[in-house]
Motif scaffolding. Structure first.
Motif, PDB file in Angstrom:
ATOM      1  N   VAL A 103     -15.459  21.897  20.299  1.00  0.00           N
ATOM      2  CA  VAL A 103     -16.453  20.989  20.883  1.00  0.00           C
ATOM      3  C   VAL A 103     -16.776  21.439  22.314  1.00  0.00           C
ATOM      4  CG1 VAL A 103     -16.802  18.628  21.735  1.00  0.00           C
ATOM      5  CG2 VAL A 103     -15.917  18.996  19.427  1.00  0.00           C
ATOM      6  N   THR A 104     -15.737  21.836  23.068  1.00  0.00           N
ATOM      7  CA  THR A 104     -15.946  22.318  24.436  1.00  0.00           C
ATOM      8  C   THR A 104     -16.850  23.547  24.436  1.00  0.00           C
ATOM      9  OG1 THR A 104     -13.745  21.517  25.026  1.00  0.00           O
ATOM     10  CG2 THR A 104     -14.791  23.055  26.561  1.00  0.00           C
ATOM     11  N   GLU A 105     -16.547  24.474  23.532  1.00  0.00           N
ATOM     12  CA  GLU A 105     -17.365  25.675  23.410  1.00  0.00           C
ATOM     13  C   GLU A 105     -18.817  25.291  23.082  1.00  0.00           C
ATOM     14  OE1 GLU A 105     -15.050  28.654  21.134  1.00  0.00           O
ATOM     15  OE2 GLU A 105     -17.067  29.329  20.518  1.00  0.00           O
TER      16      GLU A 105
ATOM     17  N   ILE B  28     -18.727  18.909  30.384  1.00  0.00           N
ATOM     18  CA  ILE B  28     -17.873  20.069  30.078  1.00  0.00           C
ATOM     19  C   ILE B  28     -16.458  19.815  30.597  1.00  0.00           C
ATOM     20  CG2 ILE B  28     -17.464  22.512  30.662  1.00  0.00           C
ATOM     21  CD1 ILE B  28     -20.591  22.828  30.586  1.00  0.00           C
ATOM     22  N   ALA B  29     -16.359  19.244  31.806  1.00  0.00           N
ATOM     23  CA  ALA B  29     -15.033  18.926  32.358  1.00  0.00           C
ATOM     24  C   ALA B  29     -14.308  17.919  31.461  1.00  0.00           C
ATOM     25  CB  ALA B  29     -15.170  18.392  33.780  1.00  0.00           C
ATOM     26  N   ILE B  30     -15.032  16.885  31.028  1.00  0.00           N
ATOM     27  CA  ILE B  30     -14.423  15.868  30.158  1.00  0.00           C
ATOM     28  C   ILE B  30     -13.901  16.510  28.876  1.00  0.00           C
ATOM     29  CG2 ILE B  30     -15.021  13.923  28.625  1.00  0.00           C
ATOM     30  CD1 ILE B  30     -16.782  12.848  30.962  1.00  0.00           C
ATOM     31  N   SER B  31     -14.695  17.382  28.302  1.00  0.00           N
ATOM     32  CA  SER B  31     -14.303  18.018  27.049  1.00  0.00           C
ATOM     33  C   SER B  31     -13.071  18.908  27.244  1.00  0.00           C
ATOM     34  CB  SER B  31     -15.497  18.837  26.532  1.00  0.00           C
ATOM     35  OG  SER B  31     -15.295  19.213  25.209  1.00  0.00           O
ATOM     36  N   ARG B  32     -13.027  19.638  28.347  1.00  0.00           N
ATOM     37  CA  ARG B  32     -11.848  20.483  28.638  1.00  0.00           C
ATOM     38  C   ARG B  32     -10.610  19.630  28.881  1.00  0.00           C
ATOM     39  NH1 ARG B  32     -14.694  24.591  32.871  1.00  0.00           N
ATOM     40  NH2 ARG B  32     -15.845  25.816  31.336  1.00  0.00           N
ATOM     41  N   LEU B  33     -10.779  18.571  29.675  1.00  0.00           N
ATOM     42  CA  LEU B  33      -9.652  17.674  29.970  1.00  0.00           C
ATOM     43  C   LEU B  33      -9.126  17.031  28.688  1.00  0.00           C
ATOM     44  CD1 LEU B  33     -11.142  15.996  33.165  1.00  0.00           C
ATOM     45  CD2 LEU B  33      -8.988  17.282  33.106  1.00  0.00           C
ATOM     46  N   LEU B  34     -10.059  16.726  27.791  1.00  0.00           N
ATOM     47  CA  LEU B  34      -9.681  16.090  26.531  1.00  0.00           C
ATOM     48  C   LEU B  34      -8.803  17.028  25.697  1.00  0.00           C
ATOM     49  CD1 LEU B  34     -10.347  13.366  25.357  1.00  0.00           C
ATOM     50  CD2 LEU B  34     -12.276  14.401  24.135  1.00  0.00           C
ATOM     51  N   THR B  35      -9.172  18.288  25.663  1.00  0.00           N
ATOM     52  CA  THR B  35      -8.359  19.275  24.929  1.00  0.00           C
ATOM     53  C   THR B  35      -6.951  19.310  25.509  1.00  0.00           C
ATOM     54  OG1 THR B  35     -10.368  20.592  24.629  1.00  0.00           O
ATOM     55  CG2 THR B  35      -8.273  21.668  24.122  1.00  0.00           C
ATOM     56  N   GLN B  36      -6.879  19.345  26.839  1.00  0.00           N
ATOM     57  CA  GLN B  36      -5.560  19.351  27.506  1.00  0.00           C
ATOM     58  C   GLN B  36      -4.797  18.058  27.225  1.00  0.00           C
ATOM     59  OE1 GLN B  36      -5.099  20.290  31.767  1.00  0.00           O
ATOM     60  NE2 GLN B  36      -7.174  21.101  31.654  1.00  0.00           N
ATOM     61  N   LEU B  37      -5.525  16.934  27.276  1.00  0.00           N
ATOM     62  CA  LEU B  37      -4.889  15.631  27.047  1.00  0.00           C
ATOM     63  C   LEU B  37      -4.314  15.556  25.636  1.00  0.00           C
ATOM     64  CD1 LEU B  37      -4.362  12.637  27.924  1.00  0.00           C
ATOM     65  CD2 LEU B  37      -6.646  12.111  27.033  1.00  0.00           C
ATOM     66  N   LEU B  38      -5.090  16.030  24.651  1.00  0.00           N
ATOM     67  CA  LEU B  38      -4.611  16.019  23.262  1.00  0.00           C
ATOM     68  C   LEU B  38      -3.390  16.920  23.116  1.00  0.00           C
ATOM     69  CD1 LEU B  38      -8.082  16.157  21.483  1.00  0.00           C
ATOM     70  CD2 LEU B  38      -6.392  14.341  21.180  1.00  0.00           C
ATOM     71  N   ASP B  39      -3.364  17.968  23.911  1.00  0.00           N
ATOM     72  CA  ASP B  39      -2.277  18.943  23.817  1.00  0.00           C
ATOM     73  C   ASP B  39      -1.022  18.461  24.540  1.00  0.00           C
ATOM     74  OD1 ASP B  39      -1.191  21.328  23.004  1.00  0.00           O
ATOM     75  OD2 ASP B  39      -1.886  22.444  24.764  1.00  0.00           O
ATOM     76  N   THR B  40      -1.205  17.883  25.753  1.00  0.00           N
ATOM     77  CA  THR B  40      -0.046  17.585  26.602  1.00  0.00           C
ATOM     78  C   THR B  40       0.282  16.097  26.687  1.00  0.00           C
ATOM     79  OG1 THR B  40      -1.408  17.272  28.570  1.00  0.00           O
ATOM     80  CG2 THR B  40      -0.671  19.529  28.101  1.00  0.00           C
ATOM     81  N   ARG B  41      -0.697  15.238  26.389  1.00  0.00           N
ATOM     82  CA  ARG B  41      -0.551  13.778  26.529  1.00  0.00           C
ATOM     83  C   ARG B  41      -0.199  13.349  27.953  1.00  0.00           C
ATOM     84  NH1 ARG B  41       1.224  10.993  21.038  1.00  0.00           N
ATOM     85  NH2 ARG B  41      -0.257  12.097  19.736  1.00  0.00           N
ATOM     86  N   ASP B  42      -0.656  14.140  28.901  1.00  0.00           N
ATOM     87  CA  ASP B  42      -0.473  13.809  30.323  1.00  0.00           C
ATOM     88  C   ASP B  42      -1.571  12.809  30.712  1.00  0.00           C
ATOM     89  OD1 ASP B  42      -0.666  13.663  33.053  1.00  0.00           O
ATOM     90  OD2 ASP B  42      -0.726  15.837  33.383  1.00  0.00           O
TER      91      ASP B  42
ATOM     92  N   ALA C 223      -6.296  11.498  31.465  1.00  0.00           N
ATOM     93  CA  ALA C 223      -7.115  10.380  30.959  1.00  0.00           C
ATOM     94  C   ALA C 223      -7.798   9.649  32.114  1.00  0.00           C
ATOM     95  CB  ALA C 223      -6.250   9.419  30.152  1.00  0.00           C
ATOM     96  N   ARG C 224      -7.079   9.510  33.221  1.00  0.00           N
ATOM     97  CA  ARG C 224      -7.677   8.833  34.379  1.00  0.00           C
ATOM     98  C   ARG C 224      -8.823   9.659  34.962  1.00  0.00           C
ATOM     99  NH1 ARG C 224      -2.518   6.373  34.395  1.00  0.00           N
ATOM    100  NH2 ARG C 224      -1.490   8.323  34.918  1.00  0.00           N
ATOM    101  N   ASP C 225      -8.644  10.969  34.987  1.00  0.00           N
ATOM    102  CA  ASP C 225      -9.707  11.849  35.467  1.00  0.00           C
ATOM    103  C   ASP C 225     -10.936  11.738  34.540  1.00  0.00           C
ATOM    104  OD1 ASP C 225     -11.081  13.740  36.858  1.00  0.00           O
ATOM    105  OD2 ASP C 225      -9.723  15.414  36.460  1.00  0.00           O
ATOM    106  N   ILE C 226     -10.690  11.709  33.258  1.00  0.00           N
ATOM    107  CA  ILE C 226     -11.788  11.568  32.289  1.00  0.00           C
ATOM    108  C   ILE C 226     -12.543  10.258  32.533  1.00  0.00           C
ATOM    109  CG2 ILE C 226     -12.301  11.169  29.834  1.00  0.00           C
ATOM    110  CD1 ILE C 226     -10.029  13.181  29.188  1.00  0.00           C
ATOM    111  N   ALA C 227     -11.800   9.176  32.772  1.00  0.00           N
ATOM    112  CA  ALA C 227     -12.431   7.872  32.991  1.00  0.00           C
ATOM    113  C   ALA C 227     -13.335   7.908  34.230  1.00  0.00           C
ATOM    114  CB  ALA C 227     -11.366   6.782  33.131  1.00  0.00           C
ATOM    115  N   ARG C 228     -12.841   8.527  35.307  1.00  0.00           N
ATOM    116  CA  ARG C 228     -13.648   8.625  36.531  1.00  0.00           C
ATOM    117  C   ARG C 228     -14.933   9.407  36.271  1.00  0.00           C
ATOM    118  NH1 ARG C 228      -8.638   8.968  39.172  1.00  0.00           N
ATOM    119  NH2 ARG C 228      -8.562  11.198  38.771  1.00  0.00           N
TER     120      ARG C 228
ATOM    121  N   GLY D  20     -15.991  10.914  24.385  1.00  0.00           N
ATOM    122  CA  GLY D  20     -14.832  11.522  25.041  1.00  0.00           C
ATOM    123  C   GLY D  20     -13.872  10.459  25.552  1.00  0.00           C
ATOM    124  N   ILE D  21     -14.423   9.444  26.192  1.00  0.00           N
ATOM    125  CA  ILE D  21     -13.559   8.378  26.729  1.00  0.00           C
ATOM    126  C   ILE D  21     -12.918   7.605  25.586  1.00  0.00           C
ATOM    127  CG2 ILE D  21     -15.313   6.556  27.018  1.00  0.00           C
ATOM    128  CD1 ILE D  21     -13.096   7.051  29.827  1.00  0.00           C
ATOM    129  N   SER D  22     -13.609   7.499  24.480  1.00  0.00           N
ATOM    130  CA  SER D  22     -13.018   6.746  23.373  1.00  0.00           C
ATOM    131  C   SER D  22     -11.816   7.508  22.778  1.00  0.00           C
ATOM    132  CB  SER D  22     -14.120   6.365  22.379  1.00  0.00           C
ATOM    133  OG  SER D  22     -13.843   6.777  21.099  1.00  0.00           O
TER     134      SER D  22
END
Lengths: 219, 219
Positions: B23-25, B129-143, B147-152, B197-199
């Motif tokens: 999706v990011t790509e 694009i940032a949200i999509s990248r962060l989402l990939t990381q979030l799904l991977d690391t659950r940090d 999620a807070r960065d995505i919300a902002r 993305g936020i959902s």
């Protein structure tokens, strides 16, 4: 145990019918608000959407509870997972009716759609309302003739949507850019409403026949 | 048995990461096609969307298989049902990237957005694009900091979207009605992308904390 389980599945089915009924009411009222600039009725649709969201959450919780407690397999499992998906689509249809009502309220006391495009929107609404009513019946009776009727009406909605975009893009379109945007969004809302309708209808067909269909034809 | 099950759950998680990466790509390429009127790249995004749809179906089938064979309960069940929902949102994000690419292709050799609105769309794309990248990381690391960065960023996307609609509705908007419609639709696609993305991000948060959040705040 099995009897309790069947009763629970039946209840989930009834909840889907109930949500579909509320969605039908929402699109009917949204359209009246949209065509008569009735801002009170628009407000009613907007407020009522919370009820649809609540019922969807409720249904989803119940479905997940059934998954947890009963561990259904085969066709029962398909029904539960299908219900989760159908409730999500119905909830989106409620949102789209709300969006139509919001547009009506935003443009009050003006009407959203300029006069020469109103007949197209009247047919849009007629098709969407018919799809929503048929869907309630389909969820209730699982009579697949209804699914075929929904598919035909969705094809017509797609034609109307394409026609609207052609009209707005034409060099002789007489409205302002703001009007063009309103009309485009409204057209997209009506089109997406029907699209979610067909997606619920396909899921019912799948549950009945075990076969996936596109536009009512088995694939 | 338990070990096999955990491995299967892990695989579903990895598939979500993989879809999020695609999706990011897609949104990166769609935006390049959109800002440079690169019709070949647009075509690439449109064709690649089938791959995302395929992976979503694949993941859903696997999740339903796990439900059938393992009858998971409690938090495992939440993960499986959550995965079904997250895959649906990711698939929609792929569709929205495709819609942006389709707009770019439709207007070729023109650019979709008139010059004075391009800086807004550049920021739209940057945030998406940032949200999509962060989402990939979030799904991977659950940090959950991610999620807070995505919300902002999603809040900012909503501001940009409101700004675009204000600009189009302004009496001094200089574009044609057709251009206004294109801009409004593009703005909606970027906004919906972030919204899905936020959902997904909220669902990850829920799986980690057991608490539902709105805009990153627990409710």
């Amino acid at each position: 145990m099995r009897k309790v389980f069947q009763a629970e599945l039946h209840q989930v089915g009834e909840q889907l019918v109930e949500i579909s009924r509320l969605v039908t009411e929402a699109i009917e009222k949204a359209n009246t608000a949209f065509t008569t600039a009735d801002t009170e009725l628009a407000q009613d649709v907007i407020a009522s959407d919370a009820r649809i969201d609540f019922l969807q959450n409720n249904l989803d919780e119940r479905a997940i509870e059934i998954l947890a407690l009963q561990g259904p397999v085969a066709s029962d499992l398909r029904v539960i997972v299908g219900s989760l998906r159908m409730s999500a689509s119905l909830e989106r249809m409620g949102d789209l009716a709300r969006h139509i009502a919001q547009l009506a309220r935003m443009r009050y006391p003006e009407l959203v759609v300029p006069e020469h495009l109103r007949p197209t929107f009247d047919e849009f609404a007629e098709q969407d309302i018919a799809i929503s009513r048929l869907l309630t019946q389909l969820l209730d009776t699982r009579d697949l003739d209804l699914a075929r009727d929904i598919a035909r009406r969705n094809d017509r909605v797609n034609e109307l949507h394409a026609g609207i975009f052609k009209a707005i893009a034409a060099p002789d379109f007489s409205g302002s850019p703001a009007t063009a945007v309103d009309v485009a969004l409204a057209s997209r809302y009506f089109e997406r409403f029907a699209d979610h309708g067909i997606s619920v209808s396909r899921k019912v067909t799948y549950l009945v026949t075990g076969e996936w269909t596109v536009n009512g034809d088995a694939v």
